[in-house]
Design an enzyme around this catalytic site. Structure first.
Site, short mmCIF file in Angstrom:
data_model
loop_
_atom_site.label_atom_id
_atom_site.label_comp_id
_atom_site.label_asym_id
_atom_site.label_seq_id
_atom_site.Cartn_x
_atom_site.Cartn_y
_atom_site.Cartn_z
N CYS A 129 38.33 46.68 38.74
CA CYS A 129 39.45 46.29 38.23
C CYS A 129 40.49 47.60 38.18
O CYS A 129 41.63 47.34 38.12
CB CYS A 129 39.10 46.03 36.69
SG CYS A 129 37.53 45.60 36.43
N CYS B 72 41.86 36.78 40.26
CA CYS B 72 40.89 37.81 40.20
C CYS B 72 40.79 38.40 38.83
O CYS B 72 39.95 39.16 38.61
CB CYS B 72 41.19 38.75 41.32
SG CYS B 72 42.07 40.06 40.78
#
Lengths: 212, 389
Positions: free
Chosen positions: A108, A37
């Site tokens: 994030c 990711c």
């Protein structure tokens, strides 16, 4: 405000991250995210048994600037707090403490918040402070989806009404997202949904469907 | 915001050369009329002559006839025009199958996807670890209904150059039209329609210190291509719209200013970056082919660290570079090119592209490696993946 997406505080924490590293023999630790990711955060905590406060905390980050800065600020926010207080620290508080993060970067930076909570959960599990495993239901999935950010707004998928259907059956979870499959963020959202739901102990398969 | 002193993102856009500006200027202030026919008024005839002159120069460089070069708004439009134009012209007559590769730039890739939604079939060819298409694989993929092959001359991210002569030859032998996106090679590497049997070539001014917003499409004589920008009869009735005469003049001037020596200079700076980065910094991987690559492109993955962090640290030090990391991209997706050459997400996230241009110096090439070496070291120190590095 300048056109530059990051505040001075974000840049300061990015350049000089606080409490970086690992704790030898930690009381709780967690690693959130994966190289896939694009972001990973590890959080190590030392807990004062008597007061149940976080006496020391360290983090490491493989990630972008917001990820590093959030990891740094979260250690400052959590240090000295009780476990109960630390659990309640939200992404929003972390973001505010940094002078604001761009919405597109929410996904994030939320990892650091998750990392802290997971490290606390790890401590609790090791010390027999948690209840037994609960089976995955629609509600559990929805709760998890509240941690997947909609890059369009910086708010989560559930709140922004992008989740139109959740189905849980025999270890299979199906999530229908109200976006066309060719949407700019479709693949990114798919990956994140899978990443959030797959680790649930009784989930074997996650299917993410986009509507036309 | 920080001051950029070393610009190394010349594949995205380049600084305009002052000489190009000077060549364009008269067409903003003195000869600003629309290009008229020879029966128009004087200023219009002059404008027309400038447009024709620019077209002839560019056509000459491609060894093409002037009527084979159409001006567009840039490479995105050129590639859209080539692919959708051929699909419109041949979709009903010959077939609905198109072949391209997995690592094309978005104008080609997304044009192909758009056609898929309209019922066309698209084969996306695999590439090898260096990014090279196997011409034999192309041969196998061509069918009776194949109407177009679109394979780039060189890659936008990793710089790998394809054997377009062999590819073009296969297409010619099999009577399939061949389009190549030469955005990153026009004037940097030899490409001419004489030698490369391409029917359609995308070129652009923005990669060679020309103005942005102007590109071109080479269309070999008699190539079936439908007009899809409707309006007037400009560009031999192939692309409607008021001609961008200053842009065309600037494009031709910019193309003329690129020299063999300049390309050699870029190549030596590229090699310096690659050689130093790959030997002086641990845990690195070259992206793209070592030799078969454009002179201006260096692309390296710095493992265990994330690209947006690298670019931001470099930005704070005055360097502008680009990365294939998901965090840097507008779609939050990691580079499809790195994935195409078999790289995982981690390889894409740590990939950094350095693209050189006319205004870079060897000093800068060395400086960026020094800077990135420090940056990567400090980021690895805080990375949970970076133990022992």
């Amino acid at each position: 405000m300048s056109k530059f997406p990051y505040s001075d505080l974000v840049l300061e924490h990015f350049k000089h991250p606080r409490n970086v590293g690992e704790i030898e023999d930690p009381d709780g630790k967690a690693m959130e995210g994966s190289p896939a990711c694009g972001d990973m955060v590890s959080v190590h905590i030392k807990v004062d048994e008597a007061t149940k406060t976080i006496s020391d905390i360290k983090f490491q980050s493989y990630g972008c600037a917001s990820n590093i800065a959030t990891g740094s600020i979260i250690t400052e926010l959590a240090k000295g707090k009780t476990l109960e207080e630390a659990k309640k620290i939200t992404w929003k508080q972390a973001s505010e403490a940094l002078g604001g993060l761009p919405p597109i970067k929410a996904h994030c930076s939320v990892l650091a918040v998750e990392g802290l909570r997971s490290a606390i959960r790890d401590y609790e599990e090791r010390h027999g402070l948690v209840a037994e495993k609960v089976p995955t239901t629609r509600e559990v999935v929805e709760k998890r989806l509240k941690k997947v950010m909609n890059p369009l707004s910086g708010l989560d998928l559930v709140r922004t009404k992008l989740v139109s259907e959740i189905e849980v059956k025999d270890g299979k979870v199906k999530v229908v997202i109200d976006l066309p499959p060719g949407h700019q963020f479709a693949n990114a959202i798919r990956e994140e949904v899978v990443e959030k739901i797959e680790p649930l102990w009784d989930v074997e398969e996650v299917e993410v469907v986009f509507t036309e | 915001m920080f001051e950029t002193s070393v610009y190394l993102d010349n594949a995205s856009s380049t600084r305009l050369d002052e000489r190009v500006m000077e060549a364009m200027k008269p067409y903003f202030f003195e000869v600003y009329a629309v290009a008229t026919s020879e029966f128009g008024y004087s200023m219009g005839i002059e404008a027309k002559e400038a447009l024709t002159g620019a077209r002839e120069k560019l056509a000459g460089m491609l060894r093409a006839g002037p009527e084979e070069v159409v001006f567009t708004s840039g490479s995105t439009e050129s590639s859209n025009m080539a692919i959708k134009g051929v699909a419109l012209a041949l979709g009903k007559k010959k077939g609905r199958h198109i072949i391209t590769t997995k690592i094309e730039d978005f104008p080609v890739l997304h044009s192909a996807r758009a056609l898929e939604r309209d019922g066309f079939e698209v084969t996306y060819l695999e590439v090898d670890g260096d990014g090279i298409v196997d011409p034999d694989r192309l041969g196998e993929a061509i069918r009776k209904e194949t109407i177009l092959v679109s394979i780039q001359h060189a890659n936008q991210e990793i710089g790998t150059v394809q054997d377009v002569e062999a590819i073009g030859q296969i297409c010619m032998d099999r009577h399939v039209l061949f389009h190549t996106d030469a955005t990153h090679t026009f004037r940097r590497l030899p490409i001419d329609a004489d030698r490369v049997p391409a029917d359609l070539i995308t070129i652009s001014a923005h990669t060679i210190h020309g103005p942005r917003g102007v590109g071109g499409l080479y269309i070999r004589e008699k190539t079936p291509i439908a007009k899809w920008m409707d309006g007037g009869y400009q560009e031999f009735d192939r692309r409607a719209g008021l001609e961008n005469i200053p842009g065309a003049v600037g494009f031709a001037a910019a193309a003329e200013l690129v020299t063999f020596d300049e390309n050699e200079r870029l190549r030596s700076m590229r090699d310096r970056i690659l050689d130093r980065a790959l030997t002086e910094i641990s845990a690195t991987t070259l992206n793209g082919h070592r030799e078969k690559r454009t002179p201006q492109n260096a692309n390296v993955t710095f493992h265990l660290v994330e690209g947006e962090s690298i670019t931001l640290h470099l930005d704070m030090r005055g360097f502008a570079v680009s990365t294939g990391s998901a965090c840097f991209s507008r779609s939050l997706e990691a580079s499809h090119v790195i994935a195409g050459i078999g790289g995982d997400h981690e390889r894409a996230h740590g990939s950094v592209r350095f693209t050189l241009g006319r205004y870079n110096t060897m000093e800068e090439a060395n400086a960026v490696v020094d800077a990135i070496s420090e940056v990567v070291k400090s980021l690895r120190k805080i990375s949970p993946l970076g133990k022992g590095k």
